[in-house]
Design an enzyme around this catalytic site. Structure first.
Site, short mmCIF file in Angstrom:
data_model
loop_
_atom_site.label_atom_id
_atom_site.label_comp_id
_atom_site.label_asym_id
_atom_site.label_seq_id
_atom_site.Cartn_x
_atom_site.Cartn_y
_atom_site.Cartn_z
CB ILE A 53 -0.62 15.95 -6.41
CG1 ILE A 53 -1.46 17.20 -6.61
CG2 ILE A 53 0.55 16.28 -5.44
CD1 ILE A 53 -1.86 17.89 -5.30
CD GLU A 107 -1.39 8.41 -7.97
OE1 GLU A 107 -0.65 9.35 -8.25
OE2 GLU A 107 -1.21 7.65 -6.99
NE ARG A 138 10.60 5.52 -6.95
CZ ARG A 138 10.19 6.53 -6.20
NH1 ARG A 138 10.89 7.64 -6.13
NH2 ARG A 138 9.07 6.45 -5.54
CG ASP A 188 4.61 7.68 -9.66
OD1 ASP A 188 4.08 8.78 -9.45
OD2 ASP A 188 4.26 6.64 -9.07
CG ASP A 190 -3.86 14.44 -4.82
OD1 ASP A 190 -2.94 13.65 -5.10
OD2 ASP A 190 -3.82 15.17 -3.81
CE LYS A 230 13.05 11.41 -5.98
NZ LYS A 230 11.84 11.87 -5.29
CB SER A 264 7.42 15.04 -6.49
OG SER A 264 8.17 16.21 -6.83
CB THR A 268 0.01 13.13 -2.37
OG1 THR A 268 -0.35 12.99 -3.75
CG2 THR A 268 -1.16 13.74 -1.62
CG HIS A 295 8.38 6.49 -1.29
ND1 HIS A 295 7.80 7.62 -1.83
CD2 HIS A 295 7.46 5.96 -0.45
CE1 HIS A 295 6.58 7.76 -1.32
NE2 HIS A 295 6.35 6.77 -0.48
CG ASP A 324 1.15 11.45 -10.01
OD1 ASP A 324 0.14 11.83 -9.40
OD2 ASP A 324 2.04 10.77 -9.48
P1 AMP Z 1 8.95 10.16 -4.28
O1 AMP Z 1 8.56 11.47 -3.69
O2 AMP Z 1 9.99 10.24 -5.34
O3 AMP Z 1 9.25 9.12 -3.27
O4 AMP Z 1 7.76 9.65 -5.16
C1 AMP Z 1 6.43 9.69 -4.84
C2 AMP Z 1 5.81 8.50 -5.49
O5 AMP Z 1 6.26 7.33 -4.83
C3 AMP Z 1 4.33 8.42 -5.38
O6 AMP Z 1 3.71 9.03 -6.47
C4 AMP Z 1 4.02 6.94 -5.36
O7 AMP Z 1 3.54 6.50 -6.59
C5 AMP Z 1 5.36 6.30 -5.08
N1 AMP Z 1 5.33 5.42 -3.91
C6 AMP Z 1 4.40 5.34 -2.92
N2 AMP Z 1 4.72 4.37 -2.04
C7 AMP Z 1 5.87 3.83 -2.47
C8 AMP Z 1 6.72 2.78 -1.99
N3 AMP Z 1 6.43 2.12 -0.86
N4 AMP Z 1 7.82 2.49 -2.70
C9 AMP Z 1 8.14 3.17 -3.81
N5 AMP Z 1 7.39 4.17 -4.31
C10 AMP Z 1 6.27 4.49 -3.66
MG MG Z 2 3.08 9.91 -8.05
#
Ligand code: AMP
Ligand code: MG
Length: 327
Positions: free
Chosen positions: A123, A68, A255, A270, A45, A241, A238, A126, A214, A121
């Site tokens: 990464i 970030e 989402r 993001d 990162d 998608k 990430s 992550t 998430h 961002d």
């Molecule tokens: P994804 O892989 O689409 O879930 O996205 C990853 C991103 O989700 C990361 O870069 C974070 O900024 C974000 N993220 C981290 N924790 C949470 C959470 N509890 N709810 C929603 N998004 C999150």
């Molecule tokens: Mg991110």
């Protein structure tokens, strides 16, 4: 404006960052640190942010970068080993650069937004990076609140979903009013992508996060039921998608945040690059109420709740379904 120089610099920078991430992930012991919010961060990162900030600073010294990471955690004495690893990896791309220069580049990413700025961002996903799954490097240029250039590197994504072992590592590149392209990281293959032009709601493919924390899968399932969907959702980490929607591999990225949101609002880095990648491929991106994402308010999408990215044709039907289930 056609943003030729911005596009070239962004592609070169993000490609180098993608290579750095691939090199770090290929190593045996991936060092993972926990940030204050307990989210993970790795050597990659920081290395990715250093390389991209260096390239943008050299080409566009006036442009702020809202990224970030910041180097504070790395500058603690206990982190000396980690900082040495970041330095080693960055030196593979910029020989002889000092540790101080690298931390200064990382911290150049703590810029303030302006009428024109970049958001990064280094990464995205992550957790996916650590798990050996998908992740992205996401860079976008924003002017007057509008995303003009979006570059997503997806170093673990194959060029063609039907050939998962071949040409792994792609870039998705979108410029406002100029469409979206996919290209291999080595630049040898490039083609335009388009969303799926299918308005048959029953057959559409939904894509969502791998991380169950998430987004609210119960609500996402409730919507699927409301629409009469039978297919199980695809899952991917990430902003890859958004790439999947842009190239027709999926039709709907949902989402939906949890009602009791400990997480709060979405970060601009993001979504900025991914959203342009989808809209320039013919799709549509809004929040759950159908409002456009507002990138002019700071580092958060503070006037939006949730994300709906679709092939466009089905978008109104999805928004109506969300209203019907009370989201
Ligand atoms: P994804 O892989 O689409 O879930 O996205 C990853 C991103 O989700 C990361 O870069 C974070 O900024 C974000 N993220 C981290 N924790 C949470 C959470 N509890 N709810 C929603 N998004 C999150
Ligand atoms: Mg991110």
């Amino acid at each position: 404006m056609n943003y030729t120089q911005e596009q070239q610099i962004a592609i070169a920078a993000v490609t180098n960052a993608a290579r750095l991430c691939q090199q770090v992930r290929a190593q045996q012991n991936l060092v993972t640190l926990a940030k204050a919010d307990r989210s993970p961060v790795t050597v990659a990162d920081f290395g990715s942010q250093a390389l991209i900030c260096q390239a943008l600073l050299a080409a566009f010294p006036e442009d702020p970068i809202v990224a970030e990471e910041d180097a504070q955690i790395l500058q603690q004495p206990a982190m000396a080993n980690c900082l040495a690893q970041v330095t080693h990896h960055v030196q593979n791309f910029i020989p002889q650069v000092s540790t101080d220069e690298i931390t200064a580049w990382i911290n150049h990413g703590n810029g303030q937004m302006a009428s024109r700025f970049w958001t990064l961002d280094p990464i995205d996903g992550t957790k996916g990076f650590i798990r050996g799954a998908q992740y992205a490097i996401a860079l976008a240029l924003i002017e007057q609140g509008e995303v003009k250039v979006g570059v997503l590197a997806c170093p673990a994504l194959p060029l063609k979903p039907t050939q998962p072992q071949d040409n792994v590592g792609v870039l998705l590149v979108a410029v406002k009013d100029q469409g979206t392209q996919i290209m291999t990281l080595d630049g040898t293959q490039t083609f335009q992508v388009q969303v799926n032009h299918d308005d048959n709601v029953n057959k559409l493919h939904v894509i969502e996060s791998v991380e169950s924390a998430h987004s609210d899968r119960n609500q996402q399932q409730a919507l699927a039921k409301n629409l009469g969907l039978t297919q199980t959702p695809l899952r991917m980490d990430s902003q890859a998608k958004y790439g999947a929607i842009a190239r027709g591999e999926a039709d709907l990225y949902l989402r939906i945040p949890f009602a009791q949101a400990a997480w709060g609002q979405e970060n601009i880095w993001d979504h900025a690059a991914g959203a342009l990648v989808v809209t320039e491929a013919g799709g549509q991106v809004t929040d759950l109420k159908g409002q456009p994402l507002d990138f002019s308010l700071g580092s958060k999408l503070s006037s939006n709740r949730g994300i709906v990215a679709s092939n466009g044709l089905i978008h109104q039907r999805i928004l109506a379904g969300l209203q019907e289930i009370g989201v």
